[in-house]
Motif scaffolding. Structure first.
Motif, mmCIF file in Angstrom:
data_model
loop_
_atom_site.group_PDB
_atom_site.id
_atom_site.type_symbol
_atom_site.label_atom_id
_atom_site.label_comp_id
_atom_site.label_asym_id
_atom_site.label_seq_id
_atom_site.Cartn_x
_atom_site.Cartn_y
_atom_site.Cartn_z
ATOM 1 N N PHE A 1 3.117 13.455 12.812
ATOM 2 C CA PHE A 1 1.975 12.561 12.911
ATOM 3 C C PHE A 1 2.118 11.721 14.166
ATOM 4 O O PHE A 1 3.126 11.065 14.365
ATOM 5 N N THR A 2 1.119 11.727 14.987
ATOM 6 C CA THR A 2 1.078 10.900 16.193
ATOM 7 C C THR A 2 -0.086 9.933 16.053
ATOM 8 O O THR A 2 -1.207 10.344 15.759
ATOM 9 N N PHE A 3 0.164 8.652 16.259
ATOM 10 C CA PHE A 3 -0.844 7.619 16.061
ATOM 11 C C PHE A 3 -1.834 7.573 17.214
ATOM 12 O O PHE A 3 -1.473 7.235 18.333
ATOM 13 N N ARG A 4 -3.062 7.976 16.961
ATOM 14 C CA ARG A 4 -4.195 7.875 17.870
ATOM 15 C C ARG A 4 -3.891 8.322 19.301
ATOM 16 O O ARG A 4 -4.104 7.581 20.264
ATOM 17 N N PRO A 5 -3.392 9.540 19.474
ATOM 18 C CA PRO A 5 -3.011 9.987 20.815
ATOM 19 C C PRO A 5 -4.187 10.022 21.800
ATOM 20 O O PRO A 5 -3.987 9.720 22.981
ATOM 21 N N LEU A 6 -5.373 10.365 21.365
ATOM 22 C CA LEU A 6 -6.509 10.414 22.295
ATOM 23 C C LEU A 6 -6.806 9.030 22.866
ATOM 24 O O LEU A 6 -7.054 8.888 24.068
ATOM 25 N N ASP A 7 -6.752 8.007 22.020
ATOM 26 C CA ASP A 7 -6.969 6.634 22.498
ATOM 27 C C ASP A 7 -5.874 6.215 23.475
ATOM 28 O O ASP A 7 -6.143 5.609 24.514
ATOM 29 N N HIS A 8 -4.628 6.530 23.131
ATOM 30 C CA HIS A 8 -3.519 6.155 24.006
ATOM 31 C C HIS A 8 -3.585 6.891 25.346
ATOM 32 O O HIS A 8 -3.335 6.298 26.395
ATOM 33 N N PHE A 9 -3.912 8.180 25.307
ATOM 34 C CA PHE A 9 -3.977 8.926 26.567
ATOM 35 C C PHE A 9 -5.205 8.547 27.393
ATOM 36 O O PHE A 9 -5.163 8.621 28.620
ATOM 37 N N THR A 10 -6.269 8.100 26.756
ATOM 38 C CA THR A 10 -7.413 7.561 27.509
ATOM 39 C C THR A 10 -6.970 6.318 28.263
ATOM 40 O O THR A 10 -7.243 6.160 29.459
ATOM 41 N N ARG A 11 -6.263 5.440 27.577
ATOM 42 C CA ARG A 11 -5.736 4.229 28.222
ATOM 43 C C ARG A 11 -4.756 4.588 29.332
ATOM 44 O O ARG A 11 -4.772 3.993 30.413
ATOM 45 N N PHE A 12 -3.905 5.553 29.079
ATOM 46 C CA PHE A 12 -2.921 6.008 30.072
ATOM 47 C C PHE A 12 -3.622 6.501 31.346
ATOM 48 O O PHE A 12 -3.266 6.105 32.461
ATOM 49 N N LEU A 13 -4.624 7.354 31.193
ATOM 50 C CA LEU A 13 -5.342 7.874 32.360
ATOM 51 C C LEU A 13 -6.114 6.771 33.076
ATOM 52 O O LEU A 13 -6.177 6.754 34.314
ATOM 53 N N ASN A 14 -6.655 5.823 32.318
ATOM 54 C CA ASN A 14 -7.330 4.682 32.941
ATOM 55 C C ASN A 14 -6.340 3.812 33.709
ATOM 56 O O ASN A 14 -6.678 3.258 34.760
ATOM 57 N N SER A 15 -5.119 3.703 33.208
ATOM 58 C CA SER A 15 -4.073 2.967 33.932
ATOM 59 C C SER A 15 -3.786 3.650 35.268
ATOM 60 O O SER A 15 -3.596 2.983 36.289
ATOM 61 N N GLY A 16 -3.748 4.981 35.266
ATOM 62 C CA GLY A 16 -3.555 5.716 36.515
ATOM 63 C C GLY A 16 -4.668 5.443 37.509
ATOM 64 O O GLY A 16 -4.427 5.285 38.707
ATOM 65 N N LYS A 17 -5.888 5.356 37.024
ATOM 66 C CA LYS A 17 -7.029 5.070 37.905
ATOM 67 C C LYS A 17 -6.911 3.691 38.541
ATOM 68 O O LYS A 17 -7.336 3.496 39.690
ATOM 69 N N LEU A 18 -6.332 2.725 37.805
ATOM 70 C CA LEU A 18 -6.104 1.399 38.387
ATOM 71 C C LEU A 18 -5.220 1.485 39.631
ATOM 72 O O LEU A 18 -5.320 0.661 40.533
ATOM 73 N N LEU A 19 -4.344 2.489 39.658
ATOM 74 C CA LEU A 19 -3.427 2.677 40.782
ATOM 75 C C LEU A 19 -3.921 3.746 41.759
ATOM 76 O O LEU A 19 -3.160 4.229 42.590
ATOM 77 N N SER A 20 -5.190 4.120 41.642
ATOM 78 C CA SER A 20 -5.825 5.122 42.511
ATOM 79 C C SER A 20 -5.320 6.532 42.265
ATOM 80 O O SER A 20 -5.400 7.382 43.150
ATOM 81 N N TYR A 21 -4.778 6.802 41.095
ATOM 82 C CA TYR A 21 -4.279 8.135 40.760
ATOM 83 C C TYR A 21 -5.326 8.882 39.935
ATOM 84 O O TYR A 21 -5.591 8.527 38.789
ATOM 85 N N GLU A 22 -5.903 9.887 40.520
ATOM 86 C CA GLU A 22 -6.833 10.769 39.813
ATOM 87 C C GLU A 22 -6.043 12.001 39.390
ATOM 88 O O GLU A 22 -5.388 12.639 40.217
#
Length: 171
Positions: A1-22
């Protein structure tokens, strides 16, 4: 069981965008990678999962643009975050949480964890289990939730993380 991985990975990818990482990943593709990693490692206990975005370039310099971002994910066994989960002793730290316009607290930016470490160390050395960083904010490394509270505190800089957990427990 992984707790809300889609939400966490959405946040993770958005964090990358803050650093200009696409990146050429989606929350779904990262969830698939994570599930394969966990199957391969075969953990039979709670684990800490840490995805990281890093620049895979062989250069030295201070910049975020024109780099080759890559992702790695690791997991390791993770017991209790605090020694006493039912009655955690909390204090206010003399350290303040980093302002969002310095290093965005809403992003999972690794360098910002030095600030959280200062706050946590301040609490431990003073005989507490955890601390709030200079005000009514998140714990440096854990979510803070209160039941039956009629006051809404509007100082949380990390709304994405708050929403991942608060939405899960309901109103």
């Amino acid at each position: 069981f992984t707790f809300r991985p889609l939400d966490h990975f959405t946040r993770f990818l958005n964090s990358g965008k803050l650093l200009s990482y696409e990146l050429d990943y989606t929350p779904e593709s990262l969830t698939d990678i994570l599930q394969e990693l966990l199957r391969t490692e075969g953990w039979q206990e709670n684990v800490y999962i840490r995805p990281l975005i890093y620049a895979a370039d062989n250069i030295i310099g201070v910049k975020l643009h024109d780099l080759n971002p890559q992702i790695t994910i690791f997991s390791l066994p993770f017991g209790s975050y605090v020694p006493n989960e039912e009655g955690t002793r909390v204090t206010f730290s003399s350290w303040n949480r980093i302002d969002d316009n310095s290093i965005p607290a809403r992003g999972k930016i690794t360098g910002a964890y030095a600030n959280s470490a200062l706050i946590k160390t301040d609490a431990i050395r003073a005989g507490y289990d955890e601390a709030l960083g200079g005000g009514l904010e998140r714990f440096p490394g854990a979510g803070l939730f209160a039941a039956d509270v009629s006051v809404v505190v509007d100082r949380l800089a990390d709304r994405d993380a708050l929403n991942v957990f608060a939405d899960a427990i309901g109103p």
